[in-house]
Each structure stands twice: as structure tokens, then as C-alpha cells.
Design an enzyme around this catalytic site. Structure first.
Site, PDB file in Angstrom:
ATOM      1  N   ASP A  96       0.820  -1.212   0.000  1.00  0.00           N
ATOM      2  CA  ASP A  96       0.000   0.000   0.000  1.00  0.00           C
ATOM      3  C   ASP A  96       0.856   1.265   0.000  1.00  0.00           C
ATOM      4  O   ASP A  96       2.053   1.231   0.271  1.00  0.00           O
ATOM      5  CB  ASP A  96      -0.889   0.023   1.244  1.00  0.00           C
ATOM      6  N   HIS A 241       3.594  -2.495   3.193  1.00  0.00           N
ATOM      7  CA  HIS A 241       3.653  -1.113   2.699  1.00  0.00           C
ATOM      8  C   HIS A 241       4.952  -0.868   1.936  1.00  0.00           C
ATOM      9  O   HIS A 241       6.014  -1.316   2.372  1.00  0.00           O
ATOM     10  CB  HIS A 241       3.529  -0.114   3.853  1.00  0.00           C
TER      11      HIS A 241
HETATM   12 ZN   LIG Z   1      -2.713   3.142   3.094  1.00  0.00          ZN
END
Ligand SMILES: [Zn+2]
Length: 286
Positions: A96, A241
Site C-alpha cells: 500500500d 507497505h
Molecule cells: Zn494506506
């Protein structure tokens, strides 16, 4: 371990002073991040810095993959997804908050070395700043999804605003790689039933996760590795992430990737992109 340097200005300053200081020090990373983001006057960055507190709250509540999400997955079969059916040995790594020039290139280089393809959830405002990185994600064979325009919590927004977040990000992504992604991941995984109704009716598949690496807490590679490998199951969707807020340290994630990939392979798992895992097209209306 920080007691000496910070707490020896005279005994009279007393335990209370030190206790307050240490309490503040414990909270400081989040506060410092928030402050920097605000100073920079960047709404998007500031929104990011809230992630730590939101995430922490979520972890103590229904997340990750709690009852609410499972119920939503049943109700919105195929439109709200936490994992693939468990009869496969495939799993998906998802990254992400991209693109981020600090971490996205490192993650891409690592995935290339390990010869696997993953899925990247792009934030539109960041795509406008670093279009070359979004192109590189696509060129290197990874799948692309939509992670909103500037990372707000959808569950706190009216439907119109959520539509705008998804559509603005979609325009930014389309302007870069030439297609509108079908996959949407709401920031923090937060989305309401009426927003899901709209997403489903408009050809999107909303994809959260069933395995949370918690890497956004700036964990060591070993912790990220353990968080993933202890919860992964056939068909799992793994949250990681490859981008973050001001000052956020994701080197633990970068270093954990090769270890995670090797562990998955040695346990008979095959890491693939989300479109491959779920058997759906990468492109909306595709
Ligand atoms: Zn996010």
C-alpha cells in the site's frame, strides 16, 4: 535505556518530570510525524501520519479480519474480499501507499531479485508526483490497484466524497499507465456498506487482507517476517507497505521480503498478483 541521558537533571525535578518525559517519548514518534506533516502543509501527508493511531485503534477493535469484515465478505461475495478460497496454495503480497521514492524502488528491486509479482495500491496524489514509479510498477509485471486520492478514512466521509476519491485517483492512474484499475483498497481498510454498494455497482472489487504484517509500525524485518508467516494460510492476502508518511521507516519491510518469499516457497505457497489469485481482470470492465 534512555533514563540516564534524559532524566538526570537533579533529583528534585523528580520522578514526575521523568515519568511525563518518558510518556511523551513513547508517544513522540507519532506526534513528531504529525507535526512535520502539518508543517509541510500537505494534506495528504498529514492524513498519513494519522495512520499509526488509527491502526492502533483498529488493532484493538475488530481488525484485522475480524467478525465485521468476515460478515461483509459473506454479504458482498466477490465485491469485498479478504482472501481467496482456501483450496489454493497461492497467496498475494500487497503493498500500500505507493509510489514513494524512498521505499517503492527498493521493494521493486527486491521483488525482481526474488522473481515474484505482487500488487501495489496506488495513492492518486502520489502518482501525480511520481508517475515514473507507477509506470515502473506496471512495466515490471506487477498489478495495480486504487488506494484513494489522498488517503482519507472512507468511513468518515459521505458517499459523494468517496466517489471523488476513487475517481480522482483512477484518473491519475489512468493518465500514467493507461487503464482504470478494478481493485480498490480503502485506506485503513475502512469502508461502509453503502460505499460498498456503490463500488460493486460500478465494477470495482474492494480488497482488504487477512494477514496484517503491521509493518507500518516500523517493525524490524524479523517482526514483519513473523507477523506474516505465523498467520498466512492458503489463499491469503498479505498487507505490507512500500510507502509511508513523513519520517516513517519501512526498511524492516524491505529487508523482510526475501525472507518471507523464501519461507512461502519452502512451505509450498506460490506468491502471485491479486488478479491471478482471485481470477479477475486487473482492469475495470476488463
Ligand atoms: Zn494506506
Amino acid at each position: 535505556m534512555m533514563k540516564r541521558p534524559f532524566c538526570h537533571w537533579g533529583r528534585r525535578v523528580a520522578a514526575w518530570g521523568c515519568a511525563f518525559f518518558l510518556l511523551f517519548a513513547a508517544a513522540a514518534p507519532g506526534l513528531a510525524l504529525a507535526e512535520k506533516g502539518t508543517e509541510a502543509s500537505e494534506a495528504a501527508e498529514a492524513a498519513w501520519t494519522a495512520q499509526a493511531s488509527l491502526g492502533a485503534k483498529a488493532a484493538g477493535g475488530k481488525r484485522p479480519g475480524g467478525a465485521d469484515w468476515s460478515e461483509m465478505q459473506r454479504r458482498y461475495r466477490g465485491a469485498f474480499v479478504l482472501s481467496a478460497p482456501r483450496r489454493t496454495r497461492k497467496v498475494a503480497l500487497t503493498f500500500d501507499d505507493v509510489p514513494d521514492p524512498r521505499y517503492t524502488p527498493l521493494v521493486l528491486a527486491t521483488l525482481k531479485r526474488e522473481k515474484i509479482h505482487a500488487t501495489f495500491f496506488v495513492v492518486g496524489s502520489r502518482a501525480l508526483k511520481h508517475p515514473e514509479l507507477v509506470k515502473r510498477i506496471q512495466k515490471e509485471g506487477h498489478a495495480i490497484g486504487n488506494h484513494s486520492f489522498n488517503h482519507p478514512d472512507f468511513s468518515k466521509l459521505p458517499l459523494d466524497e468517496v466517489k471523488r476519491q476513487i475517481e480522482r485517483s483512477e484518473a491519475a492512474i489512468k493518465g500514467t499507465v493507461g487503464f482504470a484499475p478494478r481493485l480498490v483498497r480503502p485506506p485503513y481498510g475502512e469502508i461502509t456498506p453503502s460505499q460498498l454498494d456503490w463500488a460493486r455497482a460500478n465494477g470495482y472489487t474492494v480488497v482488504n487482507w487477512d494477514v496484517d504484517s503491521s509493518d507500518w509500525r516500523q517493525l524490524s524485518a524479523q517482526r514483519v517476517f513473523m507477523n506474516v508467516t505465523r498467520s498466512v494460510r492458503p489463499g491469503s492476502i498479505i498487507l505490507l507497505h512500500a510507502g509511508g508518511g513523513t519520517g516513517q521507516n519501512l526498511f524492516g519491510t524491505v529487508d523482510a521480503i526475501p525472507k518471507i518469499v523464501r519461507w512461502l516457497r519452502s512451505h509450498g505457497y506460490e506468491p502471485v498478483t491479486l488478479p491471478e489469485l482471485l481470477g479477475i481482470p486487473e482492469q475495470k470492465n476488463g
